[in-house]
Design a protein around this motif. Sequence first.
Motif, PDB file in Angstrom:
ATOM      1  N   ASN A  14       0.895  -1.163   0.042  1.00 17.39           N
ATOM      2  CA  ASN A  14      -0.013  -0.166  -0.079  1.00 17.39           C
ATOM      3  C   ASN A  14       0.808   1.287   0.008  1.00 17.39           C
ATOM      4  O   ASN A  14       1.815   1.296   0.780  1.00 17.39           O
ATOM      5  CB  ASN A  14      -0.923  -0.063   1.329  1.00 17.39           C
ATOM      6  N   VAL A  15       0.479   2.200  -0.774  1.00 14.54           N
ATOM      7  CA  VAL A  15       1.349   3.314  -0.896  1.00 14.54           C
ATOM      8  C   VAL A  15       0.414   4.722  -0.733  1.00 14.54           C
ATOM      9  O   VAL A  15      -0.534   4.946  -1.420  1.00 14.54           O
ATOM     10  CB  VAL A  15       2.017   3.490  -2.235  1.00 14.54           C
ATOM     11  N   TYR A  16       0.751   5.513   0.276  1.00 18.22           N
ATOM     12  CA  TYR A  16       0.005   6.929   0.526  1.00 18.22           C
ATOM     13  C   TYR A  16       1.155   7.678   0.562  1.00 18.22           C
ATOM     14  O   TYR A  16       2.351   7.433   0.575  1.00 18.22           O
ATOM     15  CB  TYR A  16      -0.946   6.897   1.573  1.00 18.22           C
ATOM     16  N   TYR A  17       0.765   9.153   0.858  1.00 17.10           N
ATOM     17  CA  TYR A  17       1.662  10.143   1.088  1.00 17.10           C
ATOM     18  C   TYR A  17       1.370  10.989   2.221  1.00 17.10           C
ATOM     19  O   TYR A  17       0.012  11.029   2.640  1.00 17.10           O
ATOM     20  CB  TYR A  17       1.879  11.037  -0.102  1.00 17.10           C
ATOM     21  N   ILE A  18       2.211  11.538   2.965  1.00 19.14           N
ATOM     22  CA  ILE A  18       2.166  12.265   4.064  1.00 19.14           C
ATOM     23  C   ILE A  18       2.442  13.808   4.199  1.00 19.14           C
ATOM     24  O   ILE A  18       3.963  13.913   4.083  1.00 19.14           O
ATOM     25  CB  ILE A  18       2.648  11.656   5.299  1.00 19.14           C
ATOM     26  N   ASN A  19       1.695  14.712   3.872  1.00 16.62           N
ATOM     27  CA  ASN A  19       2.041  16.021   3.925  1.00 16.62           C
ATOM     28  C   ASN A  19       2.563  16.575   5.470  1.00 16.62           C
ATOM     29  O   ASN A  19       1.764  16.094   6.299  1.00 16.62           O
ATOM     30  CB  ASN A  19       0.829  16.800   3.356  1.00 16.62           C
ATOM     31  N   ASP A  67      13.101  13.728   9.724  1.00 19.23           N
ATOM     32  CA  ASP A  67      13.373  12.458  10.165  1.00 19.23           C
ATOM     33  C   ASP A  67      12.696  12.080  11.414  1.00 19.23           C
ATOM     34  O   ASP A  67      11.972  11.145  11.547  1.00 19.23           O
ATOM     35  CB  ASP A  67      14.923  11.882  10.318  1.00 19.23           C
ATOM     36  N   GLY A  68      12.710  13.229  12.449  1.00 18.65           N
ATOM     37  CA  GLY A  68      11.846  12.954  13.819  1.00 18.65           C
ATOM     38  C   GLY A  68      10.246  12.881  13.204  1.00 18.65           C
ATOM     39  O   GLY A  68       9.640  12.352  14.005  1.00 18.65           O
ATOM     40  N   CYS A  69       9.819  13.673  12.342  1.00 18.48           N
ATOM     41  CA  CYS A  69       8.546  13.557  11.843  1.00 18.48           C
ATOM     42  C   CYS A  69       7.960  12.260  11.161  1.00 18.48           C
ATOM     43  O   CYS A  69       7.171  11.784  11.347  1.00 18.48           O
ATOM     44  CB  CYS A  69       8.053  14.849  10.700  1.00 18.48           C
ATOM     45  N   PHE A 110      10.623  10.978   4.859  1.00 16.82           N
ATOM     46  CA  PHE A 110      10.243  12.355   4.913  1.00 16.82           C
ATOM     47  C   PHE A 110      10.713  13.099   3.583  1.00 16.82           C
ATOM     48  O   PHE A 110      10.197  14.093   3.387  1.00 16.82           O
ATOM     49  CB  PHE A 110      10.849  12.940   6.351  1.00 16.82           C
ATOM     50  N   ILE A 111      11.571  12.457   2.998  1.00 20.92           N
ATOM     51  CA  ILE A 111      12.125  13.318   1.720  1.00 20.92           C
ATOM     52  C   ILE A 111      11.139  13.178   0.714  1.00 20.92           C
ATOM     53  O   ILE A 111      10.845  14.120   0.064  1.00 20.92           O
ATOM     54  CB  ILE A 111      13.618  12.630   1.144  1.00 20.92           C
ATOM     55  N   THR A 112      10.539  11.894   0.441  1.00 22.02           N
ATOM     56  CA  THR A 112       9.540  11.741  -0.658  1.00 22.02           C
ATOM     57  C   THR A 112       7.942  11.803  -0.094  1.00 22.02           C
ATOM     58  O   THR A 112       7.056  12.137  -0.874  1.00 22.02           O
ATOM     59  CB  THR A 112       9.762  10.493  -1.321  1.00 22.02           C
ATOM     60  N   SER A 113       7.994  11.877   1.283  1.00 23.01           N
ATOM     61  CA  SER A 113       6.578  12.004   1.775  1.00 23.01           C
ATOM     62  C   SER A 113       5.942  10.685   1.628  1.00 23.01           C
ATOM     63  O   SER A 113       4.702  10.638   2.028  1.00 23.01           O
ATOM     64  CB  SER A 113       5.902  13.066   1.457  1.00 23.01           C
ATOM     65  N   LYS A 114       6.672   9.598   1.076  1.00 20.07           N
ATOM     66  CA  LYS A 114       5.766   8.259   0.819  1.00 20.07           C
ATOM     67  C   LYS A 114       5.765   7.381   2.188  1.00 20.07           C
ATOM     68  O   LYS A 114       6.780   7.153   2.801  1.00 20.07           O
ATOM     69  CB  LYS A 114       6.762   7.586  -0.366  1.00 20.07           C
ATOM     70  N   LEU A 115       4.654   6.978   2.270  1.00 20.18           N
ATOM     71  CA  LEU A 115       4.443   6.004   3.347  1.00 20.18           C
ATOM     72  C   LEU A 115       3.836   4.513   2.383  1.00 20.18           C
ATOM     73  O   LEU A 115       3.331   4.647   1.633  1.00 20.18           O
ATOM     74  CB  LEU A 115       3.051   6.271   4.177  1.00 20.18           C
ATOM     75  N   LEU A 153      -3.224   9.847  12.698  1.00 23.29           N
ATOM     76  CA  LEU A 153      -2.482  11.074  12.422  1.00 23.29           C
ATOM     77  C   LEU A 153      -3.475  12.367  12.998  1.00 23.29           C
ATOM     78  O   LEU A 153      -2.787  13.352  12.762  1.00 23.29           O
ATOM     79  CB  LEU A 153      -2.012  11.210  11.067  1.00 23.29           C
ATOM     80  N   GLN A 154      -4.498  12.240  13.136  1.00 20.49           N
ATOM     81  CA  GLN A 154      -5.332  13.378  13.798  1.00 20.49           C
ATOM     82  C   GLN A 154      -5.055  14.285  14.437  1.00 20.49           C
ATOM     83  O   GLN A 154      -5.170  15.539  14.240  1.00 20.49           O
ATOM     84  CB  GLN A 154      -6.999  12.623  13.936  1.00 20.49           C
ATOM     85  N   ASN A 155      -4.114  14.378  15.693  1.00 17.68           N
ATOM     86  CA  ASN A 155      -3.619  15.089  16.475  1.00 17.68           C
ATOM     87  C   ASN A 155      -2.243  15.658  16.084  1.00 17.68           C
ATOM     88  O   ASN A 155      -1.420  15.834  17.092  1.00 17.68           O
ATOM     89  CB  ASN A 155      -3.816  14.499  17.851  1.00 17.68           C
ATOM     90  N   THR A 156      -1.897  15.610  14.922  1.00 13.58           N
ATOM     91  CA  THR A 156      -0.734  16.036  14.523  1.00 13.58           C
ATOM     92  C   THR A 156      -1.061  17.158  13.349  1.00 13.58           C
ATOM     93  O   THR A 156      -2.137  17.364  12.822  1.00 13.58           O
ATOM     94  CB  THR A 156       0.113  14.768  14.013  1.00 13.58           C
ATOM     95  N   ASN A 157      -0.002  17.504  13.124  1.00 10.61           N
ATOM     96  CA  ASN A 157       0.091  18.363  11.843  1.00 10.61           C
ATOM     97  C   ASN A 157       0.328  17.842  10.308  1.00 10.61           C
ATOM     98  O   ASN A 157       0.519  18.221   9.149  1.00 10.61           O
ATOM     99  CB  ASN A 157       1.269  19.474  11.810  1.00 10.61           C
ATOM    100  N   PHE A 158       0.198  16.462  10.385  1.00  6.85           N
ATOM    101  CA  PHE A 158       0.354  15.544   9.309  1.00  6.85           C
ATOM    102  C   PHE A 158      -0.933  15.267   8.463  1.00  6.85           C
ATOM    103  O   PHE A 158      -1.870  15.042   9.192  1.00  6.85           O
ATOM    104  CB  PHE A 158       1.079  14.247   9.694  1.00  6.85           C
ATOM    105  N   LYS A 159      -0.820  15.197   7.324  1.00 10.86           N
ATOM    106  CA  LYS A 159      -2.203  14.905   6.612  1.00 10.86           C
ATOM    107  C   LYS A 159      -1.992  14.000   5.427  1.00 10.86           C
ATOM    108  O   LYS A 159      -1.010  13.825   4.740  1.00 10.86           O
ATOM    109  CB  LYS A 159      -2.651  16.277   5.801  1.00 10.86           C
ATOM    110  N   LEU A 160      -2.610  12.584   5.615  1.00 10.78           N
ATOM    111  CA  LEU A 160      -2.617  11.649   4.736  1.00 10.78           C
ATOM    112  C   LEU A 160      -3.048  12.129   3.242  1.00 10.78           C
ATOM    113  O   LEU A 160      -4.220  12.568   3.146  1.00 10.78           O
ATOM    114  CB  LEU A 160      -3.021  10.534   5.050  1.00 10.78           C
TER     115      LEU A 160
END
Length: 73
Positions: free
Chosen positions: A2-7, A12-14, A35-40, A57-64
């Motif tokens: 499965n491949v998604y992206y995380i904005n 690296d900590g993120c 984190f470089i490609t934002s790929k999950l 990821l709801q309580n973070t600044n990350f968006k799937l």
Amino acid sequence: MNVYYINGLHCDGCARKSTSLIASIPGIRNLSVNFITSKLVFDADREIAFAEIAQSLQNTNFKLTHDAPSFVS
């Protein structure tokens, strides 16, 4: 696989934080976040809904997202 992206990944900590949150979802295995490609990328023992991952990821600044950022070719 499965491949998604995380904005919102800036370092690296993120990537480690988002990996930890997503890894807590039952059934996810072989998880990696770049984190470089934002790929999950992950495998799963069951069908994992997009919304279930987004919720982890709801309580973070990350968006799937389904789409790669424009800087990824």
